[in-house]
Write an enzyme that holds these catalytic residues in place. Structure first.
Site, PDB file in Angstrom:
ATOM      1  CG  HIS A 108      -6.802  -2.887   2.998  1.00 11.60           C
ATOM      2  ND1 HIS A 108      -6.105  -1.702   2.836  1.00 11.60           N
ATOM      3  CD2 HIS A 108      -8.013  -2.685   2.425  1.00 11.60           C
ATOM      4  CE1 HIS A 108      -6.883  -0.818   2.200  1.00 11.60           C
ATOM      5  NE2 HIS A 108      -8.041  -1.393   1.938  1.00 11.60           N
ATOM      6  CG  HIS A 133      -8.665  -3.067  -2.512  1.00 10.97           C
ATOM      7  ND1 HIS A 133      -9.570  -2.361  -3.260  1.00 10.97           N
ATOM      8  CD2 HIS A 133      -8.512  -2.381  -1.360  1.00 10.97           C
ATOM      9  CE1 HIS A 133      -9.947  -1.275  -2.602  1.00 10.97           C
ATOM     10  NE2 HIS A 133      -9.325  -1.258  -1.433  1.00 10.97           N
ATOM     11  CG  ASN A 153     -12.605  -0.589   3.513  1.00 14.01           C
ATOM     12  OD1 ASN A 153     -13.070  -0.945   4.592  1.00 14.01           O
ATOM     13  ND2 ASN A 153     -11.384  -0.086   3.390  1.00 14.01           N
ATOM     14  CG  ASP A 202      -2.068   0.984   1.081  1.00 14.36           C
ATOM     15  OD1 ASP A 202      -3.224   0.540   0.961  1.00 14.36           O
ATOM     16  OD2 ASP A 202      -1.805   2.216   1.091  1.00 14.36           O
ATOM     17  CB  ILE A 203       0.801   4.246  -2.172  1.00 14.38           C
ATOM     18  CG1 ILE A 203       1.886   5.126  -2.729  1.00 14.38           C
ATOM     19  CG2 ILE A 203      -0.472   5.022  -1.864  1.00 14.38           C
ATOM     20  CD1 ILE A 203       1.571   5.682  -4.117  1.00 14.38           C
ATOM     21  CD  GLN A 237     -14.855  -0.284  -2.947  1.00 13.10           C
ATOM     22  OE1 GLN A 237     -16.042  -0.436  -2.699  1.00 13.10           O
ATOM     23  NE2 GLN A 237     -14.222  -0.950  -3.902  1.00 13.10           N
TER      24      GLN A 237
HETATM   25  P1  AMP Z   1      -9.815   1.420   0.149  1.00 15.66           P
HETATM   26  O1  AMP Z   1     -10.011   2.687   0.936  1.00 15.66           O
HETATM   27  O2  AMP Z   1     -10.198   0.192   0.900  1.00 15.66           O
HETATM   28  O3  AMP Z   1     -10.454   1.519  -1.211  1.00 15.66           O
HETATM   29  O4  AMP Z   1      -8.247   1.269  -0.038  1.00 15.66           O
HETATM   30  C1  AMP Z   1      -7.518   1.791  -1.110  1.00 15.66           C
HETATM   31  C2  AMP Z   1      -6.062   1.717  -0.714  1.00 15.66           C
HETATM   32  O5  AMP Z   1      -5.295   1.868  -1.881  1.00 15.66           O
HETATM   33  C3  AMP Z   1      -5.617   2.805   0.269  1.00 15.66           C
HETATM   34  O6  AMP Z   1      -5.085   2.190   1.441  1.00 15.66           O
HETATM   35  C4  AMP Z   1      -4.542   3.567  -0.526  1.00 15.66           C
HETATM   36  O7  AMP Z   1      -3.470   3.994   0.286  1.00 15.66           O
HETATM   37  C5  AMP Z   1      -4.111   2.539  -1.563  1.00 15.66           C
HETATM   38  N1  AMP Z   1      -3.573   3.065  -2.807  1.00 15.66           N
HETATM   39  C6  AMP Z   1      -4.113   4.024  -3.613  1.00 15.66           C
HETATM   40  N2  AMP Z   1      -3.349   4.219  -4.687  1.00 15.66           N
HETATM   41  C7  AMP Z   1      -2.308   3.343  -4.588  1.00 15.66           C
HETATM   42  C8  AMP Z   1      -1.182   3.052  -5.402  1.00 15.66           C
HETATM   43  N3  AMP Z   1      -0.953   3.702  -6.562  1.00 15.66           N
HETATM   44  N4  AMP Z   1      -0.307   2.091  -4.990  1.00 15.66           N
HETATM   45  C9  AMP Z   1      -0.534   1.432  -3.842  1.00 15.66           C
HETATM   46  N5  AMP Z   1      -1.578   1.660  -3.022  1.00 15.66           N
HETATM   47  C10 AMP Z   1      -2.462   2.604  -3.389  1.00 15.66           C
END
Ligand code: AMP
Length: 128
Positions: A116, A114, A101, A43-44, A108
């Site tokens: 986590h 996805h 989520n 995760d970024i 979400q």
């Molecule tokens: P959600 O809120 O469950 O949809 O989670 C989306 C997740 O994606 C968040 O924890 C972000 O930090 C992560 N995210 C968004 N863009 C990227 C990316 N380019 N590379 C890795 N993680 C990302």
């Protein structure tokens, strides 16, 4: 990418979401693992010492979509892949949390299903 097995109640899927771009190799990521069914990367913006995302190689907007439209074989392959990632990350002995989520009340933000995987410390109770 694999097509969903069925189309009942199929949610709209945006092929240009950021995770679809990562799957196509159009956006870089810190890859952890890949199987026939899934792709995993860091995760970024990590919320724990270890925070990895596992996504299916298919067009599913969220868990809700995945659970209704993926085949049983694909679902099994995906969730076995999630466990493989947790094992590779060395999280099985001390424990880890998986979260997915769906929708606005769950906040979400990326509309490609996805999971986590969070770990690397004692995470306390769910929702803090
Ligand atoms: P959600 O809120 O469950 O949809 O989670 C989306 C997740 O994606 C968040 O924890 C972000 O930090 C992560 N995210 C968004 N863009 C990227 C990316 N380019 N590379 C890795 N993680 C990302």
């Amino acid at each position: 990418m694999k097509k969903p097995a069925g189309n009942l109640n199929k949610m709209a899927y945006d092929k240009n979401n950021i995770f679809a771009k990562i799957l196509r190799g159009e956006v870089p990521c810190k890859k952890v693992h890949e199987t026939e069914f899934a792709f995993a990367f860091h995760d970024i913006a990590p919320d724990a010492p270890v925070h990895v995302l596992v996504i299916p190689k298919g067009e599913y907007a969220s868990f809700d979509d995945f659970s209704q439209n993926a085949s049983p074989e694909f679902m099994k392959g995906f969730f076995v892949s999630v466990q493989e990632v947790a094992k590779m990350l060395g999280l099985v002995e001390n424990g880890y949390r998986i979260i997915s989520n769906h929708g606005s009340d769950a906040s979400q933000t990326v509309h490609h299903f996805h999971v986590h995987i969070l770990g690397g410390k004692n995470l306390g109770r769910l929702l803090g």
